[in-house]
Design a protein around this motif. Sequence first.
Motif, PDB file in Angstrom:
ATOM      1  N   VAL A   1     112.750   1.259 172.919  1.00 64.27           N
ATOM      2  CA  VAL A   1     111.724   0.240 172.690  1.00 64.27           C
ATOM      3  C   VAL A   1     112.144  -0.835 171.691  1.00 64.27           C
ATOM      4  N   ASP A   2     113.246  -0.630 170.952  1.00 62.25           N
ATOM      5  CA  ASP A   2     113.656  -1.627 169.954  1.00 62.25           C
ATOM      6  C   ASP A   2     113.781  -3.015 170.575  1.00 62.25           C
ATOM      7  N   LEU A   3     113.270  -4.028 169.893  1.00 62.12           N
ATOM      8  CA  LEU A   3     113.402  -5.408 170.341  1.00 62.12           C
ATOM      9  C   LEU A   3     114.638  -5.999 169.683  1.00 62.12           C
ATOM     10  N   ILE A   4     115.634  -6.356 170.488  1.00 60.66           N
ATOM     11  CA  ILE A   4     116.928  -6.809 169.983  1.00 60.66           C
ATOM     12  C   ILE A   4     117.273  -8.136 170.658  1.00 60.66           C
ATOM     13  N   GLY A   5     117.668  -9.105 169.844  1.00 62.04           N
ATOM     14  CA  GLY A   5     118.015 -10.411 170.382  1.00 62.04           C
ATOM     15  C   GLY A   5     119.159 -11.039 169.625  1.00 62.04           C
ATOM     16  N   SER A   6     119.388 -12.306 169.899  1.00 63.61           N
ATOM     17  CA  SER A   6     120.510 -13.038 169.315  1.00 63.61           C
ATOM     18  C   SER A   6     120.496 -12.956 167.796  1.00 63.61           C
ATOM     19  N   GLY A   7     121.658 -12.642 167.221  1.00 63.75           N
ATOM     20  CA  GLY A   7     121.793 -12.553 165.777  1.00 63.75           C
ATOM     21  C   GLY A   7     121.689 -11.146 165.239  1.00 63.75           C
ATOM     22  N   SER A   8     121.246 -10.175 166.063  1.00 64.48           N
ATOM     23  CA  SER A   8     121.125  -8.792 165.601  1.00 64.48           C
ATOM     24  C   SER A   8     122.514  -8.181 165.412  1.00 64.48           C
ATOM     25  N   ALA A   9     122.635  -7.302 164.433  1.00 60.50           N
ATOM     26  CA  ALA A   9     123.875  -6.563 164.195  1.00 60.50           C
ATOM     27  C   ALA A   9     123.483  -5.146 163.795  1.00 60.50           C
ATOM     28  N   GLN A  10     123.630  -4.181 164.712  1.00 61.47           N
ATOM     29  CA  GLN A  10     123.205  -2.809 164.460  1.00 61.47           C
ATOM     30  C   GLN A  10     123.789  -1.894 165.523  1.00 61.47           C
ATOM     31  N   TRP A  11     123.627  -0.572 165.306  1.00 58.57           N
ATOM     32  CA  TRP A  11     124.155   0.391 166.275  1.00 58.57           C
ATOM     33  C   TRP A  11     123.499   0.223 167.641  1.00 58.57           C
TER      34      TRP A  11
END
Length: 279
Positions: A213-223
């Motif tokens: 469900v995580d919302l991830i978009g441009s600029g994200s840096a994570q596992w």
Amino acid sequence: MSRWKQLPDSLDPRVRQLAVQMRRIKDHSGLGLQALAARTGYSRASWDRYLNGRSLPPQEAVAALARACNADPARLLALHEVAVAAGRGGGEAEETGENRGTGETGEEVTEPESGPAGEERKGRVRGRRRVLTAVVTSVVLLAAVIALLVAAPWEGGGHRTDDRPVSADATEPAPGASGPKGAFVFRPGKEYPCHVHRAGDGLLYAGYSTTRVDLIGSGSAQWAVVEVQCLLRHHGFSPGTADGVFGAHTERAVERLQAGAHIRVDGVVGEDTWGVLRK
């Protein structure tokens, strides 16, 4: 879910991340802009600017949004601090205490007070703002220290006390796989191996995150971004290097996946896109 306008291409990635998270929380609550304005005291026009990336909201507005939508404000406030540090808005984002009524812009215009009474009132306002800023900053710093101590993101084990679904721990390995340990740290030139397998729940995992469900978009840096990149590659959509940074190549690969799956094409990984990636 609302059909949002595309955020400006010139928007700083850190400001974009704040806007994306605020949109997600608003959509999850089911509130419209008018209802949000009634609950927060910030005008409908102001929320239109904040949520479409045309203006960086003040800290008070971010906290009010979280309260109105029954969400934990800690991460939103942390994202707001990062966005302000990016130089967007040059200090305070906007004046607080906006007009709670109606109007074209939602702005309240008053004549400045003069004389000792006016100076005294201004002094009280400045004092309250300093106290509020100090309190909010303390809360953000405390949240950051706790996150570092437990080596886990704000959403913890994936459940809130009201049983609403939230993001899974980005440091948690996928079922049946030995995943990464600790908080994600970007390392230039580092590419993570992609070994995608189907777990006992019938879903695909690459071993970097179990979130759906995580919302991830441009600029994200994570596992979770590494997880997205590996799953995209597994489905035949090359995201470029699997380095944990959500850049232009990853965004285009997500858009191609969304178009092929006949879901909303916005280049952002949300619950629907996770569903396609995990199949």
